[in-house]
Design a protein around this motif. Structure first.
Motif, short mmCIF file in Angstrom:
data_model
loop_
_atom_site.label_atom_id
_atom_site.label_comp_id
_atom_site.label_asym_id
_atom_site.label_seq_id
_atom_site.Cartn_x
_atom_site.Cartn_y
_atom_site.Cartn_z
N LYS A 36 1.83 14.82 -8.50
CA LYS A 36 2.26 16.13 -8.00
C LYS A 36 3.60 16.52 -8.62
O LYS A 36 3.82 17.66 -9.03
CB LYS A 36 2.39 16.11 -6.48
N LEU A 37 4.51 15.53 -8.64
CA LEU A 37 5.84 15.80 -9.19
C LEU A 37 5.74 16.19 -10.66
O LEU A 37 6.44 17.08 -11.13
CB LEU A 37 6.74 14.56 -9.05
N HIS A 38 4.85 15.52 -11.37
CA HIS A 38 4.72 15.81 -12.80
C HIS A 38 4.25 17.26 -13.02
O HIS A 38 4.74 17.95 -13.92
CB HIS A 38 3.72 14.83 -13.43
N ALA A 39 3.33 17.71 -12.19
CA ALA A 39 2.82 19.07 -12.32
C ALA A 39 3.92 20.10 -12.06
O ALA A 39 4.05 21.08 -12.81
CB ALA A 39 1.65 19.28 -11.35
N VAL A 46 10.16 24.42 -2.22
CA VAL A 46 8.87 24.05 -1.64
C VAL A 46 8.57 22.58 -1.90
O VAL A 46 8.16 21.84 -0.99
CB VAL A 46 7.75 24.95 -2.22
N MET A 47 8.79 22.15 -3.15
CA MET A 47 8.51 20.76 -3.49
C MET A 47 9.42 19.81 -2.72
O MET A 47 8.97 18.78 -2.19
CB MET A 47 8.70 20.54 -5.00
N PHE A 48 10.70 20.15 -2.63
CA PHE A 48 11.65 19.27 -1.93
C PHE A 48 11.31 19.18 -0.44
O PHE A 48 11.40 18.11 0.17
CB PHE A 48 13.07 19.79 -2.12
N THR A 49 10.92 20.31 0.16
CA THR A 49 10.55 20.31 1.57
C THR A 49 9.34 19.40 1.80
O THR A 49 9.29 18.63 2.77
CB THR A 49 10.23 21.74 2.05
N GLN A 50 8.39 19.47 0.89
CA GLN A 50 7.19 18.63 1.00
C GLN A 50 7.55 17.15 0.86
O GLN A 50 7.06 16.31 1.64
CB GLN A 50 6.18 19.03 -0.08
N LEU A 51 8.40 16.83 -0.09
CA LEU A 51 8.80 15.44 -0.28
C LEU A 51 9.62 14.94 0.91
O LEU A 51 9.47 13.77 1.32
CB LEU A 51 9.62 15.31 -1.57
N ASN A 52 10.46 15.79 1.44
CA ASN A 52 11.25 15.40 2.60
C ASN A 52 10.34 15.08 3.79
O ASN A 52 10.59 14.15 4.56
CB ASN A 52 12.23 16.51 2.98
N GLN A 90 0.82 -1.20 0.00
CA GLN A 90 0.00 0.00 0.00
C GLN A 90 0.86 1.26 0.00
O GLN A 90 0.55 2.25 -0.68
CB GLN A 90 -0.93 0.00 1.23
N GLU A 91 1.98 1.23 0.75
CA GLU A 91 2.90 2.37 0.76
C GLU A 91 3.44 2.64 -0.64
O GLU A 91 3.58 3.79 -1.06
CB GLU A 91 4.07 2.10 1.72
N GLN A 92 3.71 1.55 -1.34
CA GLN A 92 4.25 1.71 -2.70
C GLN A 92 3.20 2.31 -3.63
O GLN A 92 3.51 3.18 -4.46
CB GLN A 92 4.72 0.36 -3.24
N ILE A 93 1.94 1.89 -3.46
CA ILE A 93 0.85 2.44 -4.28
C ILE A 93 0.69 3.93 -4.00
O ILE A 93 0.59 4.76 -4.93
CB ILE A 93 -0.47 1.69 -4.00
N ASP A 94 0.68 4.30 -2.70
CA ASP A 94 0.53 5.72 -2.33
C ASP A 94 1.70 6.54 -2.86
O ASP A 94 1.53 7.69 -3.31
CB ASP A 94 0.45 5.85 -0.80
N PHE A 95 2.88 5.95 -2.80
CA PHE A 95 4.07 6.66 -3.28
C PHE A 95 3.97 6.91 -4.79
O PHE A 95 4.27 8.01 -5.27
CB PHE A 95 5.32 5.83 -2.97
N ASP A 96 3.52 5.90 -5.53
CA ASP A 96 3.40 6.06 -6.97
C ASP A 96 2.33 7.09 -7.34
O ASP A 96 2.48 7.83 -8.31
CB ASP A 96 3.07 4.71 -7.62
#
Length: 653
Positions: free
Chosen positions: A418-421, A493-499, A407-413
């Motif tokens: 967001k990354l694409h945008a 901003v994006m990196f902080t969110q991903l971190n 499930q973690e992998q599904i959520d991650f994918d």
């Protein structure tokens, strides 16, 4: 009799080759351990290209008959045991001559016909059209053939006054500078516009480029020399006659082409040549020395230099001394003082700048690579803690963990949307940068400048037109700097969110500082505005001259734009590669976690076995990190180490 300049250039070349070898070995080691991501690979490529292609240009500038070609012979080519560059009485070098080495080009002399001045292309553009150059193959082992071939740079041809005017050698407003008219009404002009010499001379192979320029008239007729080539030389050697001192034409070259109020003179060396003409048997050595010192002091005062920037030599006696191995005459010629000034001043400073750039690049490469190793170590630690929690648990708990990982992998994918945008916006901003610094905008800017210069009569407003052009060019760079800052803010901003969401360790790299390129603009503007003085106002009245000047500027600005774009593109790739690397490592971690749970389900001893494997992998990563520090520290801290001292087996282990 080796000289300090030759020795230092040779040492610098050896260091460059060994550094490039070490970079290659480091790249192979990184690749073997799956650490060579896109950003690291690109950084290695840029560093290797920079260290291999680094050039040191020394421009020799003088009015005719100052002994310039003889000085080049004495400093660089005495090892041939004879003169290589033509250095007879009268005018020798009639066209600007560049001497360097390119391993991909056979030894040859290439000559661009003077008639190309009648066409609008800039000199830099003609370099891209090799079929338009007359080529003479060279035998580098045959000094006689070399010398005979190089004599061609002194060739001339007879033309009418109208042809001379079209070529830039005849100016009705300045008759004192015009060539003599013969009995048939013809005047003598250079046969060639520019010469390129490619030979595998030891010094040229180390990255030295020699620019030999003709006198005032020829320099003034080729604006690209003044506004591009000479300003970019690491050192300029300005040669005067010791017997005449600073003449009117010498002073014109100095003021109009070599120095301005807004530029420094640290990279300028002034040489009073032909001191042997002052060796008078009726004078004592002390009197001769005092006379030379007075001439040096007067020259420094007139040109606004420090006394140590004026060196008095005899190039002719220095060449004779080297060929005949006469140490006493060599000392008397004072040629060694000039070589020391070139080696210890210009060359050492160039080496310092290059090594600093290499050290900074390696430090950044180490940081990027260490980050990947730390991610792997962190993933192993998390996996170990996860597996430790399974000790003593039943099959249901293990099955539940497997479902949770899936499930973690599904959520991650799913988070990839967001990354694409964000990446789409990033690429849109990057495209704006490429448009601003692209060929279309530059062509429009140069078109406006050409239009301003095609007004009738004297171009009294030419400086204003140039000033407005450079103001717009700088404004474009300011816009690019704003766009890169916007991209950096968005990435942060994006990196902080991903971190926060995924435990990444992303760090937004600071956007490129474009001030370096703005400094290049300032230098280009100064050299052009300096060229637009009152002495050239009549030349500017000729449309073809103004066109050549603008094309020279266009070539210079295009080079600055391309370098800046390369820097921005590399920065953008580095940011994307950092993200891609951590995404890739996280996906691998999912696979490893799922594989570990599968193995535990299938075998009772699988848990302990997997924990032992993780411990071994952690030890391996510690060793990998230690080896990375060792290899990169060797590149940063031991620039003079020999290639043989590098442990190739260890490096590839």
């Amino acid at each position: 009799m080796a000289t300090s300049f030759n020795e230092q250039l040779d040492q610098h070349g050896t260091w460059r080759r060994e550094f490039a070898l070490r970079l290659k070995l480091l790249g192979e080691w990184l690749n073997d351990h799956d650490l060579l991501d896109t950003a690291v690979q690109e950084r290695l490529k840029r560093l290797e290209s920079q260290v291999r292609s680094d050039k040191v240009m020394v421009a020799f500038v003088a009015e005719f008959s100052r002994g310039k070609s003889e000085m080049i012979n004495a400093i660089f080519f005495a090892g041939y045991g004879r003169r290589i560059m033509p250095a007879s009485a009268g005018r020798t070098t009639m066209c600007p001559t560049e001497m360097g080495y390119d391993a991909e080009v056979p030894p040859c002399l290439r000559l661009l016909p003077i008639e190309t001045r009648l066409q609008p292309q800039a000199l830099m553009e003609w370099r891209m059209v090799p079929e338009q150059w007359t080529r003479i193959d060279l035998d580098v082992d045959n000094p006689q053939q070399l010398a005979a071939s190089f004599e061609m740079v002194s060739q001339t041809r007879k033309v009418t006054q109208d042809e001379a005017r079209a070529l830039g050698f005849w100016h009705s407003q300045a008759p004192e500078d015009n060539p003599l008219v013969d009995a048939d009404g013809l005047v003598e002009v250079p046969k060639w516009r520019h010469a390129l010499i490619n030979i595998a001379h030891p010094l040229l192979k180390q990255g030295l480029v020699i620019l030999d320029t003709p006198g005032l008239n020829a320099i003034g007729a080729e604006p690209e020399l003044t506004v591009s080539l000479i300003p970019q030389a690491q050192a300029v050697v300005f040669i005067l006659g010791a017997d005449t001192g600073v003449t009117k034409s010498d002073l014109a070259i100095w003021r109009e082409h070599l120095v301005s109020d807004s530029t420094g003179t640290e990279a300028r060396l002034v040489v009073l040549n032909k001191i042997d003409t002052l060796w008078d048997e009726l004078s004592t050595p002390e009197q001769i020395s005092a006379q030379i010192e007075r001439q040096k002091a007067t020259t420094a005062d007139i040109l606004g230099l420090r006394a140590e920037q004026v060196i008095a030599v005899s190039a002719q006696k220095g060449l004779v001394a080297k060929v005949s191995q006469d140490e006493a005459l060599l000392q008397k010629s004072c040629l060694g003082l000039l070589e020391n000034a070139l080696g210890e001043g210009m060359l050492l400073e160039r080496q310092r700048i290059l090594r600093l750039a290499m050290n900074n690049g390696i430090s950044e490469l180490r940081t990027d690579t260490a980050r990947t190793i730390h991610i792997r170590k962190r993933d192993l630690t998390e996996q170990s803690m996860e597996l430790q929690g399974l000790k003593g648990k039943n099959a249901g708990v293990i099955k539940h963990m497997k479902s949770r990982i899936a499930q973690e992998q599904i959520d991650f994918d799913l988070g990839g949307a967001k990354l694409h945008a964000v990446r789409s916006v990033h690429l849109k901003l990057l495209k704006e940068v490429f448009d601003i610094l692209g060929a279309k905008v530059l062509k429009a800017e140069m078109g406006q400048l050409i239009e301003a210069l095609t007004q009738k009569g004297l171009k009294l407003g030419v400086k204003k037109a140039y000033g407005e052009t450079f103001t717009r060019l700088r404004a474009n760079f300011a816009t690019v700097q704003r766009l890169t800052a916007e991209m950096h803010s968005m990435l942060s901003v994006m990196f902080t969110q991903l971190n926060t969401e995924y435990g990444f360790s992303l760090q937004a790299i600071q956007e490129p500082d474009l001030n370096f390129y703005l400094n290049d603009f300032e230098m280009a503007q100064r050299s052009h505005l300096q060229y637009l003085g009152i002495s050239n106002v009549f030349k500017l009245a000729q449309p073809e001259f103004s066109d050549r000047l603008v094309r020279a500027l266009s070539a210079r600005v295009r080079s600055i734009h391309e370098s800046a774009l390369s820097e921005v593109e590399f920065w953008s790739k580095s940011a994307a590669a950092q993200l891609d690397a951590q995404l890739r490592e996280r996906r691998r971690a999912f696979v490893r976690r799922m594989d570990a749970v599968d193995r535990i389900q299938q075998a009772a001893g699988g848990l302990d076995e997997r924990l032992d494997e993780i411990a071994q992998q952690e030890t391996g990563l510690d060793q990998l990190e230690q080896k990375l520090m060792e290899l990169t520290s060797h590149l940063i801290n031991s620039p003079q180490a020999t290639a043989e001292s590098l442990d190739l087996e260890t490096a590839s282990a």
